[in-house]
Design a protein around this motif. Structure first.
Motif, PDB file in Angstrom:
ATOM      1  N   TRP A 115     105.087  12.267 -89.848  1.00 25.34           N
ATOM      2  CA  TRP A 115     105.124  13.722 -89.728  1.00 25.34           C
ATOM      3  C   TRP A 115     106.414  14.173 -89.049  1.00 25.34           C
ATOM      4  O   TRP A 115     106.871  13.563 -88.073  1.00 25.34           O
ATOM      5  N   GLU A 116     106.977  15.257 -89.571  1.00 25.86           N
ATOM      6  CA  GLU A 116     108.127  15.895 -88.932  1.00 25.86           C
ATOM      7  C   GLU A 116     107.614  16.871 -87.888  1.00 25.86           C
ATOM      8  O   GLU A 116     106.717  17.675 -88.174  1.00 25.86           O
ATOM      9  N   LEU A 117     108.161  16.797 -86.696  1.00 28.16           N
ATOM     10  CA  LEU A 117     107.672  17.609 -85.590  1.00 28.16           C
ATOM     11  C   LEU A 117     108.602  18.778 -85.324  1.00 28.16           C
ATOM     12  O   LEU A 117     109.795  18.598 -85.061  1.00 28.16           O
ATOM     13  N   LYS A 118     108.031  19.962 -85.374  1.00 33.00           N
ATOM     14  CA  LYS A 118     108.796  21.172 -85.069  1.00 33.00           C
ATOM     15  C   LYS A 118     109.079  21.242 -83.582  1.00 33.00           C
ATOM     16  O   LYS A 118     108.206  20.946 -82.760  1.00 33.00           O
ATOM     17  N   GLY A 119     110.296  21.607 -83.209  1.00 32.88           N
ATOM     18  CA  GLY A 119     110.621  21.878 -81.817  1.00 32.88           C
ATOM     19  C   GLY A 119     111.192  20.709 -81.044  1.00 32.88           C
ATOM     20  O   GLY A 119     111.640  20.876 -79.915  1.00 32.88           O
ATOM     21  N   ILE A 120     111.159  19.511 -81.600  1.00 39.26           N
ATOM     22  CA  ILE A 120     111.762  18.351 -80.950  1.00 39.26           C
ATOM     23  C   ILE A 120     112.776  17.737 -81.910  1.00 39.26           C
ATOM     24  O   ILE A 120     112.438  17.338 -83.024  1.00 39.26           O
ATOM     25  N   ARG A 121     114.006  17.683 -81.473  1.00 40.82           N
ATOM     26  CA  ARG A 121     115.061  17.133 -82.319  1.00 40.82           C
ATOM     27  C   ARG A 121     114.904  15.623 -82.413  1.00 40.82           C
ATOM     28  O   ARG A 121     114.793  14.927 -81.401  1.00 40.82           O
ATOM     29  N   SER A 122     114.894  15.109 -83.630  1.00 37.33           N
ATOM     30  CA  SER A 122     114.808  13.663 -83.832  1.00 37.33           C
ATOM     31  C   SER A 122     115.560  13.291 -85.100  1.00 37.33           C
ATOM     32  O   SER A 122     115.748  14.116 -85.999  1.00 37.33           O
ATOM     33  N   HIS A 123     115.963  12.035 -85.156  1.00 35.31           N
ATOM     34  CA  HIS A 123     116.760  11.564 -86.284  1.00 35.31           C
ATOM     35  C   HIS A 123     115.886  10.949 -87.367  1.00 35.31           C
ATOM     36  O   HIS A 123     116.336  10.768 -88.502  1.00 35.31           O
ATOM     37  N   ARG A 124     114.657  10.643 -87.025  1.00 36.26           N
ATOM     38  CA  ARG A 124     113.623  10.247 -87.972  1.00 36.26           C
ATOM     39  C   ARG A 124     112.299  10.754 -87.420  1.00 36.26           C
ATOM     40  O   ARG A 124     112.212  11.121 -86.257  1.00 36.26           O
ATOM     41  N   ASN A 125     111.281  10.746 -88.246  1.00 37.10           N
ATOM     42  CA  ASN A 125     109.970  11.117 -87.740  1.00 37.10           C
ATOM     43  C   ASN A 125     109.545  10.147 -86.651  1.00 37.10           C
ATOM     44  O   ASN A 125     109.790   8.946 -86.739  1.00 37.10           O
ATOM     45  N   LEU A 126     108.920  10.685 -85.616  1.00 37.31           N
ATOM     46  CA  LEU A 126     108.700   9.915 -84.395  1.00 37.31           C
ATOM     47  C   LEU A 126     107.548   8.919 -84.509  1.00 37.31           C
ATOM     48  O   LEU A 126     106.548   9.171 -85.174  1.00 37.31           O
ATOM     49  N   THR A 127     107.721   7.795 -83.836  1.00 38.12           N
ATOM     50  CA  THR A 127     106.630   6.881 -83.563  1.00 38.12           C
ATOM     51  C   THR A 127     105.998   7.295 -82.231  1.00 38.12           C
ATOM     52  O   THR A 127     106.527   8.132 -81.523  1.00 38.12           O
ATOM     53  N   GLY A 128     104.861   6.694 -81.893  1.00 37.66           N
ATOM     54  CA  GLY A 128     104.286   6.921 -80.572  1.00 37.66           C
ATOM     55  C   GLY A 128     103.063   7.812 -80.571  1.00 37.66           C
ATOM     56  O   GLY A 128     102.632   8.326 -81.609  1.00 37.66           O
ATOM     57  N   PHE A 129     102.503   8.013 -79.382  1.00 36.60           N
ATOM     58  CA  PHE A 129     101.202   8.644 -79.248  1.00 36.60           C
ATOM     59  C   PHE A 129     101.261  10.155 -79.102  1.00 36.60           C
ATOM     60  O   PHE A 129     100.523  10.878 -79.756  1.00 36.60           O
ATOM     61  N   SER A 130     102.108  10.680 -78.237  1.00 35.91           N
ATOM     62  CA  SER A 130     102.035  12.104 -77.926  1.00 35.91           C
ATOM     63  C   SER A 130     102.606  12.977 -79.035  1.00 35.91           C
ATOM     64  O   SER A 130     102.036  14.023 -79.360  1.00 35.91           O
ATOM     65  N   HIS A 131     103.733  12.573 -79.608  1.00 37.08           N
ATOM     66  CA  HIS A 131     104.397  13.378 -80.628  1.00 37.08           C
ATOM     67  C   HIS A 131     104.625  12.601 -81.931  1.00 37.08           C
ATOM     68  O   HIS A 131     105.362  13.084 -82.793  1.00 37.08           O
ATOM     69  N   GLY A 132     104.014  11.435 -82.063  1.00 36.34           N
ATOM     70  CA  GLY A 132     104.304  10.583 -83.207  1.00 36.34           C
ATOM     71  C   GLY A 132     103.091  10.212 -84.033  1.00 36.34           C
ATOM     72  O   GLY A 132     101.996  10.763 -83.871  1.00 36.34           O
ATOM     73  N   THR A 133     103.305   9.230 -84.899  1.00 32.24           N
ATOM     74  CA  THR A 133     102.292   8.870 -85.880  1.00 32.24           C
ATOM     75  C   THR A 133     101.083   8.182 -85.266  1.00 32.24           C
ATOM     76  O   THR A 133      99.980   8.254 -85.814  1.00 32.24           O
ATOM     77  N   ALA A 134     101.240   7.492 -84.143  1.00 32.24           N
ATOM     78  CA  ALA A 134     100.106   6.798 -83.530  1.00 32.24           C
ATOM     79  C   ALA A 134      99.010   7.786 -83.128  1.00 32.24           C
ATOM     80  O   ALA A 134      97.818   7.532 -83.348  1.00 32.24           O
ATOM     81  N   GLY A 135      99.399   8.911 -82.537  1.00 35.14           N
ATOM     82  CA  GLY A 135      98.417   9.912 -82.143  1.00 35.14           C
ATOM     83  C   GLY A 135      97.710  10.517 -83.336  1.00 35.14           C
ATOM     84  O   GLY A 135      96.486  10.731 -83.315  1.00 35.14           O
ATOM     85  N   ALA A 136      98.460  10.806 -84.393  1.00 36.63           N
ATOM     86  CA  ALA A 136      97.847  11.349 -85.608  1.00 36.63           C
ATOM     87  C   ALA A 136      96.884  10.343 -86.221  1.00 36.63           C
ATOM     88  O   ALA A 136      95.795  10.708 -86.690  1.00 36.63           O
ATOM     89  N   ALA A 137      97.270   9.076 -86.219  1.00 34.99           N
ATOM     90  CA  ALA A 137      96.416   8.039 -86.791  1.00 34.99           C
ATOM     91  C   ALA A 137      95.090   7.935 -86.051  1.00 34.99           C
ATOM     92  O   ALA A 137      94.026   7.793 -86.662  1.00 34.99           O
ATOM     93  N   VAL A 138      95.125   7.998 -84.721  1.00 34.23           N
ATOM     94  CA  VAL A 138      93.888   7.937 -83.932  1.00 34.23           C
ATOM     95  C   VAL A 138      92.962   9.100 -84.284  1.00 34.23           C
ATOM     96  O   VAL A 138      91.748   8.915 -84.470  1.00 34.23           O
ATOM     97  N   ALA A 139      93.513  10.303 -84.376  1.00 34.99           N
ATOM     98  CA  ALA A 139      92.690  11.461 -84.731  1.00 34.99           C
ATOM     99  C   ALA A 139      92.033  11.268 -86.092  1.00 34.99           C
ATOM    100  O   ALA A 139      90.839  11.567 -86.272  1.00 34.99           O
ATOM    101  N   LEU A 140      92.778  10.748 -87.053  1.00 37.98           N
ATOM    102  CA  LEU A 140      92.230  10.534 -88.387  1.00 37.98           C
ATOM    103  C   LEU A 140      91.168   9.435 -88.385  1.00 37.98           C
ATOM    104  O   LEU A 140      90.169   9.522 -89.112  1.00 37.98           O
ATOM    105  N   LEU A 141      91.359   8.408 -87.573  1.00 28.64           N
ATOM    106  CA  LEU A 141      90.348   7.355 -87.466  1.00 28.64           C
ATOM    107  C   LEU A 141      89.052   7.891 -86.857  1.00 28.64           C
ATOM    108  O   LEU A 141      87.952   7.489 -87.273  1.00 28.64           O
ATOM    109  N   GLU A 142      89.170   8.772 -85.872  1.00 28.02           N
ATOM    110  CA  GLU A 142      87.976   9.373 -85.292  1.00 28.02           C
ATOM    111  C   GLU A 142      87.217  10.182 -86.348  1.00 28.02           C
ATOM    112  O   GLU A 142      85.977  10.158 -86.398  1.00 28.02           O
TER     113      GLU A 142
END
Length: 449
Positions: A203-230
């Protein structure tokens, strides 16, 4: 299940000392109370990196009065101290009264908006046996999911991922099907907004400059994945599980095996250099191995996914090394978001889920806690918070989160803030039993649902 160390000499005592400081600094106005705390100016005005401002807390969970109230309520559930109860009510009343001050784009968020305030208020209502507060919490959550939000508001802090996690719990503790329906709708919107690759998504995150879509929990794919698993666990819809696994695959493709970590794409290390350089890896709940460990542990807990287990073990090893380094150098802060408390939460969860040689040794977490308690519990000594230079009472950057972590070292009945699991939020008290007040509160609140 491994129980946390209830005999640690510093856990409850340190939590009570922190709470006493918070109570002493409360500013009362009638039946409401608030605090003044340090806050990174960049959260209010991007571009002011490293600068601090001191201001009254807002109502949100991340750094506001609902987060402080949640910690005080959990400590009250253990100690029965009436001063904690009174201040808990003053803080959560402030949060609910000031909820309208949160602007429309942030209202969906778990840590920035109404779903987080509602979750905290519902939990507090159950602890205190307050039916009126429970009704207010559910009504605020209903208002949150009735709004319309931008497609790229996806993350765990302020977007759909965090809201889904909160709504799954609110459904579990209220028996209100509209919350699960709302969570499923947000999950479908989350999938639709994803950037799709051959076998991955991100996912591309609005408001945070990044050079690729972020990994990780708070602003990245890991957090989205957990929500979808729930959501998959609650609904059985395979589309949620498939999208979560594709999100894991995006992170897997970028894993740095040499560092045992995942890159932070917010800063380009090759800028101004003639030679290409690797993206840096950091090690916190928000970005890097600890948060990613939480996501993989949850996948393993829910679905016995062996690939996720292996990634969790690697991430926990990196997390443990970061804690050891901080102890040895007496460096770092103790916050939940990007400090030792948040890193410790990953180790705690790993000790619950993994068995045998794979289970992380909790000793390093208690060493960090004992060292910090000895150094910072003395009167007049400020705790090192996630603001880096100034102390603040909030949950994810400050004292409330530190106290919450110390309390969890003693009592596993205290739900984790680092990763939300519905079964934890249905338990109250030192023994971790399902609250007898939960059934009564839901029954009395049913006419409003």
């Amino acid at each position: 299940m491994i129980k946390f160390n209830t005999s640690t000499s510093n856990g409850l005592e340190s939590s009570e000392r922190i709470a006493a400081r918070i109570l002493k600094e409360a500013i009362w106005h009638g039946q409401l109370c608030n605090w003044v705390g340090a806050q990174p100016l960049e959260r209010l005005h991007p571009g002011h990196r490293g600068a601090l401002t001191y201001r009254a807390l807002g109502p949100e969970l991340y750094s506001g009065t609902s987060g402080v109230a949640l910690f005080l309520a959990e400590l009250y559930a253990v100690t029965g101290d009436l001063a904690l109860r009174e201040t808990t009510l003053g803080a959560i009343r402030h949060s609910l009264e000031r909820a309208e001050s949160i602007t429309e784009p942030s209202r969906l968020g778990l840590f920035t908006g109404w779903t987080g305030i509602a979750l905290a208020a519902a939990r507090i209502a159950i602890i205190l046996g307050d039916v009126s507060l429970f009704r207010q919490a559910l009504e605020l959550a209903r208002r949150a999911i009735s709004g319309e939000y931008e497609p790229d508001d996806f993350d765990m802090i302020s977007g759909r991922s965090g809201a889904i996690s909160a709504l799954v719990i609110l459904h579990a503790i209220s028996n209100d099907g509209s919350f699960l329906d709302g969570a499923a709708r947000l999950g479908r919107e989350l999938i639709e907004a994803a950037a799709q690759g051959d076998d991955e998504c991100s996912w591309e995150l609005k408001g945070i400059r990044s050079h690729r879509n972020l990994t990780g929990f708070s602003h990245g794919t890991a957090g989205a994945a957990v929500a979808l698993l729930e959501l998959y666990a609650e609904t059985g819809a395979g589309s949620f599980r498939d999208a979560a696994l594709r999100a894991f695959q995006y992170e897997r493709r970028h894993y740095n095996a040499e560092r045992g970590n995942w890159p932070d794409f917010r800063r380009d290390p090759s800028a101004g250099s003639r030679k290409p350089r690797e993206f840096p890896c950091i090690c916190y709940w928000c970005h890097g191995a600890p948060g990613i460990a939480l996501s993989r542990l949850r996948a393993y807990e829910l679905f016995n996914d062996e690939i996720s287990k292996g990634e969790a073990i690697a991430a926990l090893n990196t997390t443990r090394a970061s804690i050891v380094s901080a102890i040895e150098t007496s460096s770092g802060n103790y916050s939940l978001c990007h400090g030792l408390a948040g890193n410790g939460e990953a180790i705690l969860y790993g000790s619950q889920i993994l068995e045998g040689p794979a289970s992380p040794d909790l000793k390093v977490v208690f060493e960090a806690a004992d060292s910090a308690a000895e150094r910072y519990s003395a009167p007049g000594i400020e705790w090192p918070c996630g603001t880096h230079t100034g102390e603040t009472p909030g949950l994810m950057l400050g004292l409330a989160g530190i106290g919450h972590h110390f309390l969890r070292l003693c009592y596993q009945s205290v739900p984790s803030i680092a990763i939300l699991k519905k079964q934890e939020w249905q338990r109250i008290g030192p023994r971790g039993n399902e609250s007898s007040s939960l059934v009564g509160i839901v029954r009395h609140a049913e006419p409003m649902t």
